[in-house]
Design a protein around this motif. Sequence first.
Motif, PDB file in Angstrom:
ATOM      1  N   LEU A 420      32.711  47.092  31.734  1.00 19.49           N
ATOM      2  CA  LEU A 420      31.627  47.571  30.881  1.00 19.49           C
ATOM      3  C   LEU A 420      32.147  48.573  29.853  1.00 19.49           C
ATOM      4  CD1 LEU A 420      28.591  48.160  33.275  1.00 19.49           C
ATOM      5  CD2 LEU A 420      28.597  46.690  31.255  1.00 19.49           C
ATOM      6  N   LEU A 421      33.215  49.257  30.202  1.00 22.42           N
ATOM      7  CA  LEU A 421      33.815  50.234  29.301  1.00 22.42           C
ATOM      8  C   LEU A 421      34.892  49.613  28.433  1.00 22.42           C
ATOM      9  CD1 LEU A 421      34.106  53.116  31.925  1.00 22.42           C
ATOM     10  CD2 LEU A 421      32.469  52.980  30.032  1.00 22.42           C
ATOM     11  N   ASP A 422      35.634  48.664  28.985  1.00 20.11           N
ATOM     12  CA  ASP A 422      36.701  47.989  28.251  1.00 20.11           C
ATOM     13  C   ASP A 422      36.662  46.510  28.629  1.00 20.11           C
ATOM     14  OD1 ASP A 422      39.054  46.949  27.200  1.00 20.11           O
ATOM     15  OD2 ASP A 422      40.266  48.689  27.733  1.00 20.11           O
ATOM     16  N   ALA A 423      36.176  45.686  27.708  1.00 23.66           N
ATOM     17  CA  ALA A 423      35.975  44.265  27.992  1.00 23.66           C
ATOM     18  C   ALA A 423      37.277  43.522  28.260  1.00 23.66           C
ATOM     19  CB  ALA A 423      35.232  43.601  26.829  1.00 23.66           C
ATOM     20  N   SER A 424      38.428  44.104  27.881  1.00 16.74           N
ATOM     21  CA  SER A 424      39.706  43.419  28.092  1.00 16.74           C
ATOM     22  C   SER A 424      40.090  43.342  29.564  1.00 16.74           C
ATOM     23  CB  SER A 424      40.817  44.142  27.324  1.00 16.74           C
ATOM     24  OG  SER A 424      41.125  45.403  27.913  1.00 16.74           O
ATOM     25  N   LEU A 425      39.372  44.035  30.430  1.00 10.04           N
ATOM     26  CA  LEU A 425      39.708  44.056  31.850  1.00 10.04           C
ATOM     27  C   LEU A 425      39.131  42.873  32.618  1.00 10.04           C
ATOM     28  CD1 LEU A 425      39.249  47.882  32.532  1.00 10.04           C
ATOM     29  CD2 LEU A 425      41.306  46.642  31.856  1.00 10.04           C
ATOM     30  N   ALA A 426      38.427  41.989  31.947  1.00  9.80           N
ATOM     31  CA  ALA A 426      37.870  40.789  32.586  1.00  9.80           C
ATOM     32  C   ALA A 426      37.842  39.657  31.570  1.00  9.80           C
ATOM     33  CB  ALA A 426      36.469  41.066  33.128  1.00  9.80           C
ATOM     34  N   PRO A 427      37.853  38.397  32.031  1.00 11.45           N
ATOM     35  CA  PRO A 427      37.730  37.271  31.097  1.00 11.45           C
ATOM     36  C   PRO A 427      36.404  37.337  30.343  1.00 11.45           C
ATOM     37  CG  PRO A 427      38.437  36.520  33.276  1.00 11.45           C
ATOM     38  CD  PRO A 427      38.037  37.951  33.424  1.00 11.45           C
ATOM     39  N   ASP A 428      36.335  36.640  29.225  1.00 12.27           N
ATOM     40  CA  ASP A 428      35.102  36.606  28.433  1.00 12.27           C
ATOM     41  C   ASP A 428      33.927  36.173  29.303  1.00 12.27           C
ATOM     42  OD1 ASP A 428      36.513  37.354  26.223  1.00 12.27           O
ATOM     43  OD2 ASP A 428      36.658  35.332  25.360  1.00 12.27           O
ATOM     44  N   GLY A 429      32.818  36.875  29.168  1.00 10.25           N
ATOM     45  CA  GLY A 429      31.616  36.534  29.907  1.00 10.25           C
ATOM     46  C   GLY A 429      31.638  36.934  31.368  1.00 10.25           C
ATOM     47  N   CYS A 430      32.585  37.802  31.739  1.00 13.69           N
ATOM     48  CA  CYS A 430      32.726  38.201  33.147  1.00 13.69           C
ATOM     49  C   CYS A 430      32.822  39.728  33.261  1.00 13.69           C
ATOM     50  CB  CYS A 430      33.978  37.566  33.762  1.00 13.69           C
ATOM     51  SG  CYS A 430      33.957  35.761  33.809  1.00 13.69           S
ATOM     52  N   HIS A 431      32.685  40.215  34.486  1.00  8.30           N
ATOM     53  CA  HIS A 431      32.901  41.629  34.772  1.00  8.30           C
ATOM     54  C   HIS A 431      33.846  41.767  35.965  1.00  8.30           C
ATOM     55  CE1 HIS A 431      30.488  43.571  31.853  1.00  8.30           C
ATOM     56  NE2 HIS A 431      29.309  43.214  32.340  1.00  8.30           N
ATOM     57  N   ALA A 432      34.665  42.815  35.936  1.00  7.79           N
ATOM     58  CA  ALA A 432      35.535  43.180  37.049  1.00  7.79           C
ATOM     59  C   ALA A 432      34.935  44.389  37.752  1.00  7.79           C
ATOM     60  CB  ALA A 432      36.937  43.502  36.540  1.00  7.79           C
ATOM     61  N   ILE A 433      34.760  44.290  39.066  1.00 10.01           N
ATOM     62  CA  ILE A 433      34.105  45.344  39.853  1.00 10.01           C
ATOM     63  C   ILE A 433      35.052  45.837  40.939  1.00 10.01           C
ATOM     64  CG2 ILE A 433      32.121  45.911  41.306  1.00 10.01           C
ATOM     65  CD1 ILE A 433      30.649  43.552  40.030  1.00 10.01           C
TER      66      ILE A 433
END
Length: 572
Positions: A420-433
Motif C-alpha cells: 500500500l505504501l510502495d506498489a513495487s513490493l507486489a505484482p500488479d493488482g496484488c498486495h503483499a502482507i
Amino acid sequence: MRLAIIATLVATPAALVRPQQRAPSLTTWWGRAAEQQRRAAPEHFDAVVVGSGIGGLSAASVLSSFGRKVLVVEAHDHAGGCAHEYEVDGFRFENGPSLYAGLSPAASPNPLKHVFQIIGEEPSWITYDRWGTAFPEGTFAAAVGGEDFRERILPTYGGPGAADQFERLMKRVEPSVEPLGEAIFGVPAAAVREDAFAAVTLGRYLPQMTKLLLVGPAPALSKPFSEVLDAEGVTDPFLRNWLDMICFLLQGATTDEAPTTLMAYMLSDFYKDGVLLDFPRGGTKSIVDALIRGVTKHGGEVRLKSPVASVSVKDGAAAGVVLEDGTAVAADVVVSNADLWTTRKLVASTAHAPLLEYLDGQAARVTRCESFLHLHVGIDAAGLPSEPSEAFPAQWAALDDWDAGVGAPRNLVLVSVASLLDASLAPDGCHAIHAYVPATEPFEDWEAFAESGGYQSKAYRAAKEEAVEVLWKAIERYIPDVRDRVKIALPATPLTHRRFNRRDRGTYGAYLPASTGEQLMGHATPLDNFYVCGDSTFPGIGMPAVAASGMITAASILSPREHWAMLDRIKN
C-alpha cells in the motif's frame, strides 16, 4: 603397444586433445602454485564483522567510512539479519519491522539516521500519517502526532481525564520544555565510546550533559517508565493500556519493565505535532542495501552463505575467524553481531577464560526475549484500495484482550500491507502482507518438533497452521475476505526464525527489565580486539537501538580524532 599409442596420438588432430592431457608449461605450473599459496594464506582485513544484521552493518559501514578494510560474513543468502527480505513469485516479504519514524527529517535523534549521515548513504523515504488498530474498544486508524490522539482518540476511548493526563506526560518528556527530554535527546549515542577518551567525545556535548544533573543520576533515566507515569498521575485505563502496547511493540516490554529513555524518545518523536511516519522506498531491503553500499564503496565486502565456525585468537587477542568450510580470515579486530548465546558458542574454542566467564555472566543475568510467528501472504487486491487511508491503513495492531496483557502469547498481532505504501513490493493488482506476533511466541512450545527433526511432519504442519490462525484473524479485521484472495501463504514459527536467522532458540534478543537498574552488556569485551554489538547489547532490541550499538562499537574502535570527525557528520 607403445608404438600403437604413439601413432594414435600423432594422428589425432591437436584440436581434439583435451588441454589437461597436455603437459603444463612452466609458467602455468608457477601460476597454479602461486594461486595455491595465496589460498593457503588467510586473507587479512582491518575488521571482520560476524553477521549482517542492522547492528553489524552499522558498525561495518561506519568503520569503512573511515578507511578500514572491512569484511562482513553472513550465514544466510540474504543480508539484513532479522530485517532481511525475500521474494516469492513477485511478492517481496519483510521479516522485520515495517513501522519507522524519525528517518525522513534532515535532523533527527534516531541513531539509524545518524548512521546514514555518517556513511553518506540512505534510502529515499515515503511518508504517511496514520496506522490502524483493532482493539476490544473498536477499530480505528489514529494519525501520528499529538493532535488526533488528544482531540479524537482519547475523548472517544479514554475516560474524562485522559487528555489532561496525556498533556502532562508529554510536557514531561518534551525536550524543549523539560530537562528529562533534553537529557535524553541532547547527547547522541554516537558520542559514546568504551575507553577513557569518552570524556573527550561526550565532553563535546557538555551543555547537554550538564542538564543531566537537573534530572538526577544516570539510573533515573533507566528506571521503569511506569514510574514517570505514576509521577504524572497517568491513571486512565485506556491510556495506560495504549502506552503499554506502544512500549511493547518498540521494546518488547511493558511500561513496568522498559526504561524511561526509550519510551520518552518514542513519545517525543511519535506525538509531536506535524510528525510523519517513514517507509523506505523499495522496502526494508533499501535500508540494508544503503548500509551495504556504505561498506562496499570503500573497498569493503559483504559475503553471504559464509557461516562462521569460530573466532581465532593469537597472542591473547582476537585475530580473525574460521568459516565452517575451513576458510581462515585474519583481522585486526573481530565484531560479533550474533546474539549473546550464539557468540558464546563461536568463542568456545578460544579457551580465553576471562571472555568465557564474562559471557557466561552476562547470559546468567538476562533472559531471552521470546520468538515469533510469521505469516506472509500474497493476495489478489481486486477491489481493494491501492493507497492507505483512515478506512484502510497500511499497518495495524490487533489485540484480543487487555486483561491478558500485551505480552501474552498470541494476544497482540502486527499487520503490514507494505505494498500500500510502495506498489513495487507486489505484482500488479496484488498486495503483499506480513502479519506477526511481536516476540511473544514461546520456543518451548515448538522444541519437541526440533528435537524429533519433524520439520516436514504432518504434525508440525498442522501445529503451524493452527498457530497462525490468530494472524489470519488479525488480517481479517481490515480484509475480511483475505482467505478468498490468497495467491500464496507462507507461515513461519520459532523454528523457522532459528533456522534462517541463526537465533539461539529463535530469540529476538536479550532482555533485562528496567526494574533491575542494570543495563545490557557493553561492546568491548575482556578479549582484546573482540567486540559485540546488536540486540544482546546496550541499548537493546529494535532497529534504532541496534544501529546505536553498531555506532558505539565502531566509535570504540576508531581513534578519538576519527570519532570526533564522525560526530561532525551528525545532525542531531
